[in-house]
Design an enzyme around this catalytic site. Structure first.
Site, mmCIF file in Angstrom:
data_model
loop_
_atom_site.group_PDB
_atom_site.id
_atom_site.type_symbol
_atom_site.label_atom_id
_atom_site.label_comp_id
_atom_site.label_asym_id
_atom_site.label_seq_id
_atom_site.Cartn_x
_atom_site.Cartn_y
_atom_site.Cartn_z
ATOM 1 N N TYR A 124 43.162 10.751 31.268
ATOM 2 C CA TYR A 124 42.477 9.463 31.314
ATOM 3 C C TYR A 124 40.995 9.681 31.070
ATOM 4 C CZ TYR A 124 40.656 4.955 32.405
ATOM 5 O OH TYR A 124 40.000 3.751 32.285
ATOM 6 N N GLN A 186 46.151 0.024 34.364
ATOM 7 C CA GLN A 186 47.255 -0.112 33.415
ATOM 8 C C GLN A 186 47.493 1.181 32.635
ATOM 9 O OE1 GLN A 186 44.488 -1.975 33.502
ATOM 10 N NE2 GLN A 186 43.688 -2.473 31.475
ATOM 11 N N ASN A 209 36.956 5.009 37.846
ATOM 12 C CA ASN A 209 36.368 4.246 38.948
ATOM 13 C C ASN A 209 37.337 4.199 40.131
ATOM 14 O OD1 ASN A 209 38.329 2.314 38.336
ATOM 15 N ND2 ASN A 209 36.923 1.024 37.184
ATOM 16 N N SER A 233 30.976 10.695 41.931
ATOM 17 C CA SER A 233 30.385 12.000 41.659
ATOM 18 C C SER A 233 29.232 12.309 42.617
ATOM 19 C CB SER A 233 29.894 12.040 40.217
ATOM 20 O OG SER A 233 29.714 13.366 39.793
ATOM 21 N N GLN A 255 22.611 13.156 38.398
ATOM 22 C CA GLN A 255 23.824 12.799 39.116
ATOM 23 C C GLN A 255 23.792 11.346 39.576
ATOM 24 O OE1 GLN A 255 26.120 15.188 39.131
ATOM 25 N NE2 GLN A 255 27.530 13.619 39.798
ATOM 26 N N HIS A 258 25.197 8.399 37.462
ATOM 27 C CA HIS A 258 26.627 8.229 37.195
ATOM 28 C C HIS A 258 27.124 6.863 37.626
ATOM 29 C CE1 HIS A 258 28.629 11.639 35.415
ATOM 30 N NE2 HIS A 258 27.908 12.475 36.132
ATOM 31 N N GLU A 322 30.720 18.550 45.152
ATOM 32 C CA GLU A 322 31.333 18.690 43.824
ATOM 33 C C GLU A 322 30.509 19.667 42.983
ATOM 34 O OE1 GLU A 322 32.462 15.809 40.008
ATOM 35 O OE2 GLU A 322 30.964 15.171 41.473
ATOM 36 N N HIS A 323 29.212 19.427 42.905
ATOM 37 C CA HIS A 323 28.289 20.314 42.196
ATOM 38 C C HIS A 323 27.278 20.863 43.202
ATOM 39 C CE1 HIS A 323 29.426 17.058 39.299
ATOM 40 N NE2 HIS A 323 29.618 18.087 38.477
ATOM 41 N N ASP A 356 28.280 20.229 32.612
ATOM 42 C CA ASP A 356 28.899 18.963 32.232
ATOM 43 C C ASP A 356 29.294 18.934 30.765
ATOM 44 O OD1 ASP A 356 28.974 17.742 34.661
ATOM 45 O OD2 ASP A 356 27.304 16.376 34.307
ATOM 46 N N GLU A 410 68.668 32.265 62.496
ATOM 47 C CA GLU A 410 68.345 30.860 62.194
ATOM 48 C C GLU A 410 69.596 29.973 62.215
ATOM 49 O OE1 GLU A 410 64.226 31.211 59.604
ATOM 50 O OE2 GLU A 410 66.073 30.691 58.540
ATOM 51 N N HIS A 415 74.205 31.122 54.670
ATOM 52 C CA HIS A 415 73.206 32.037 54.118
ATOM 53 C C HIS A 415 73.602 33.485 54.410
ATOM 54 C CE1 HIS A 415 70.692 28.517 53.574
ATOM 55 N NE2 HIS A 415 69.710 29.261 53.072
#
Length: 429
Positions: A124, A186, A209, A233, A255, A258, A322-323, A356, A410, A415
Site C-alpha cells: 500500500y 478499500q 493514515n 511517524s 519528521q 509528515h 521509529e527513527h 528515507d 505429557e 505421540h
C-alpha cells in the site's frame, strides 16, 4: 513544543506518551467498509473511490500505456535519483539473504531450515498529501529479491483517475507485478479478500493514515498477515554540546512535516544546545511550505534536558523511537547502548532523510513504541522459514527413549506410540 528540564525518572512515562486518538468510531467505520468490500468486491471499491478519493473510475487496473506515459512525465534527474536509490536499497537487502545450515543435533538426527518467499504480497502506497514513491522502492525491492511471485500495489489516484507518475516509475524500476487505483480502507480490503480485479495476497505491507492502519490491523485478525502494527511517524534526536543545532532542527522538522499526529523528541545534556535548537527550530519552521502541519506536530513534541549521556540513552530506549539520530561526540559508544529503535542514524551527517530515500536501509519501521518488539521491513519480512529434519535408525536409538518419556509425561500416548513402533521395528531386525 513542551520543554522539560531535568525530569525525574518517574516522569519518563509521560514524556514517552504518543498522541492519543479515540479510535472507537474509527474502528466501526473501517469495519463497515471492509465488510462491504468483502461482500461486493469491485463494485464497492469503485463506490468508495468516488466517495473518498472523489474520482469516478472505469477500471481499477493501471495499464502499461499509463506507465509508459508516466516515464515521459518524470524528469531524467528524478529517474536517475530513483535508479540510484533502487541500486543502494537492492545492495543492502540482497546482503540479507539467508544461508541455512544442516545441523546434526545427535548422530542420525539432522535438522535444517530453508527460506521460502511469500508467493503473493500486497503493497500500500499513500498518495495524498505526499505521494510516497520512495516507499515503492523500499517495499517492492526486497520483495523482488526474496522471489515473491506476485507483487501487487494499490495507491489512490488523483481526481482525474491518474496515479502519481513517480510512483509508477518507481514501481516499474522495482519490479511490481500489478498496480491498482485504490486508496485507503478499500485498498486494504481489496488485497486482503480479493476482488474481481485485485488479487488476494498473503501479506500486506506499507504505511498509511489512521484508517489504513486500523484496516490493516482488522484484516490481520484472520484474513492476511501484515508487516507490523504502525502509527504516525516519529523521531528521537540525542545531542550533546558538540552537535550542530541547524542540523538538529532540520532533522526534527523533517519528521514533523509528515503529519499533524507525528511526534519528535529532542533530548540533550546541554542547556545551551537546548536553547539553540529551540531558536533554530522556530526559525526554520517559518520557512517551510508545510509549516502549519509541522507546527501542529510540534505541539505533540517534547524537548528535554537531562543530566548525563547515560540518562539520555536510557530515555531513548524507554521511548523506543521509529527513527533515532545520535549527534554526540561519542556516537559510536552511544550506538552500542541502543536497545529499542527502528533505524539509527549516527553522527552529524547521517540525517534521517538519507535513510528515507537513498542510503539503502529500509524506511518502513515500527512506530508507537513497537520497536521494543518489532523490526523494520527487511528481506526476511518477505520470506518464511520452513524447517526440515531427517532421522536414521541411529537417530531413533539416540533420541527415541527421551521422546517416549516426555510424551508419556505429557499424557500424550499416541505421540509416545509413534516413536515406540519405530523403536520396536528397529529392535526386531
Amino acid at each position: 513544543m513542551k520543554i522539560i528540564k531535568r525530569p525525574r525518572q518517574e516522569d519518563w512515562a509521560e514524556i514517552c506518551q504518543r498522541p492519543h486518538l479515540d479510535i472507537t468510531q474509527l474502528m466501526s467505520t473501517v469495519n463497515t467498509v471492509l465488510c462491504d468490500i468483502k461482500t461486493r468486491g469491485d463494485k464497492a471499491v469503485y463506490e468508495y473511490e468516488e466517495r473518498f478519493d472523489h474520482v469516478v473510475l472505469n477500471s481499477l487496473s493501471v495499464t502499461e500505456s499509463e506507465i509508459d506515459e508516466a516515464e515521459t512525465l518524470v524528469s531524467k534527474e528524478l529517474k536517475d535519483a530513483i535508479a540510484l536509490a533502487h541500486e543502494n536499497i537492492y545492495q543492502f537487502h540482497a546482503a540479507q539473504k539467508f544461508e541455512g545450515q544442516k545441523i546434526k543435533t545427535r548422530p542420525g538426527v539432522e535438522c535444517w531450515q530453508k527460506s521460502v518467499p511469500i508467493e503473493k504480497v500486497g503493497l500500500y502506497i499513500p498518495g495524498g498529501t505526499a505521494p510516497l514513491f520512495s516507499t515503492v522502492l523500499m517495499l517492492a525491492t526486497p520483495a523482488k529479491i526474496a522471489g515473491c511471485k506476485e507483487i501487487v500495489l494499490c495507491t489512490p489516484p488523483n481526481r482525474e483517475g491518474k496515479v502519481n507518475p513517480a510512483i509508477l516509475v518507481a514501481a516499474r524500476t522495482a519490479g511490481v507485478s500489478k498496480i491498482f487505483k485504490a486508496g485507503g480502507v478499500q485498498a486494504i480490503g481489496a488485497m486482503a479478500y480479493g476482488t474481481e480485479s485485485v488479487p488476494k495476497v498473503f501479506k500486506i505491507f506499507g504505511p498509511g493514515n489512521q484508517y489504513v492502519m486500523a484496516a490493516k490491523q482488522q484484516v490481520s485478525l484472520g484474513d492476511v498477515a501484515i508487516d507490523m502494527p504502525a502509527g504516525p511517524s516519529e523521531v528521537c534526536v540525542l545531542a550533546d554540546e558538540t552537535a550542530n543545532a541547524v542540523f538538529v532542527a532540520a532533522d526534527l522538522l523533517s519528521q514533523a512535516e509528515h503529519g499533524v499526529d507525528s511526534q519528535v523528541l529532542f533530548v540533550t545534556t546541554s542547556e545551551k544546545m537546548l536553547n539553540k535548537v529551540i531558536d533554530e527550530t522556530n526559525r526554520q519552521l517559518n520557512l517551510l511550505p508545510r509549516r502549519e502541519m509541522a507546527k501542529k506536530s510540534l505541539d505533540n513534541s517534547r524537548f528535554v534536558l537531562v543530566e548525563s549521556a547515560g540518562e539520555m540513552m536510557a530515555l531513548s530506549n524507554a521511548y523506543a523511537p521509529e527513527h533515532l539520530i545520535i549527534q554526540t561526540a561519542n556516537y559510536q559508544e552511544m550506538a552500542e547502548k541502543v536497545v529499542n529503535a527502528g533505524s539509527v542514524f549516527l553522527g552529524q551527517y547521517a540525517c534521517e532523510s538519507a535513510g528515507d530515500y537513498a542510503s539503502g536501509t529500509n524506511h518502513t519501521l515500527p512506530t508507537h513504541g513497537y520497536a521494543t518488539a518489532y523490526s523494520g521491513v527487511n528481506l526476511d519480512s518477505y520470506c518464511r522459514k520452513v524447517t526440515f529434519q531427517h532421522l536414521t535408525e541411529e537417530g531413533i536409538r539416540e533420541i527415541g527413549p527421551a521422546v517416549e518419556l516426555m510424551a508419556a509425561a505429557e499424557q500424550l500416548d499416541a505421540h509416545k506410540n509413534a516413536m515406540t513402533v519405530r523403536i520396536q521395528e528397529i529392535a526386531s531386525k
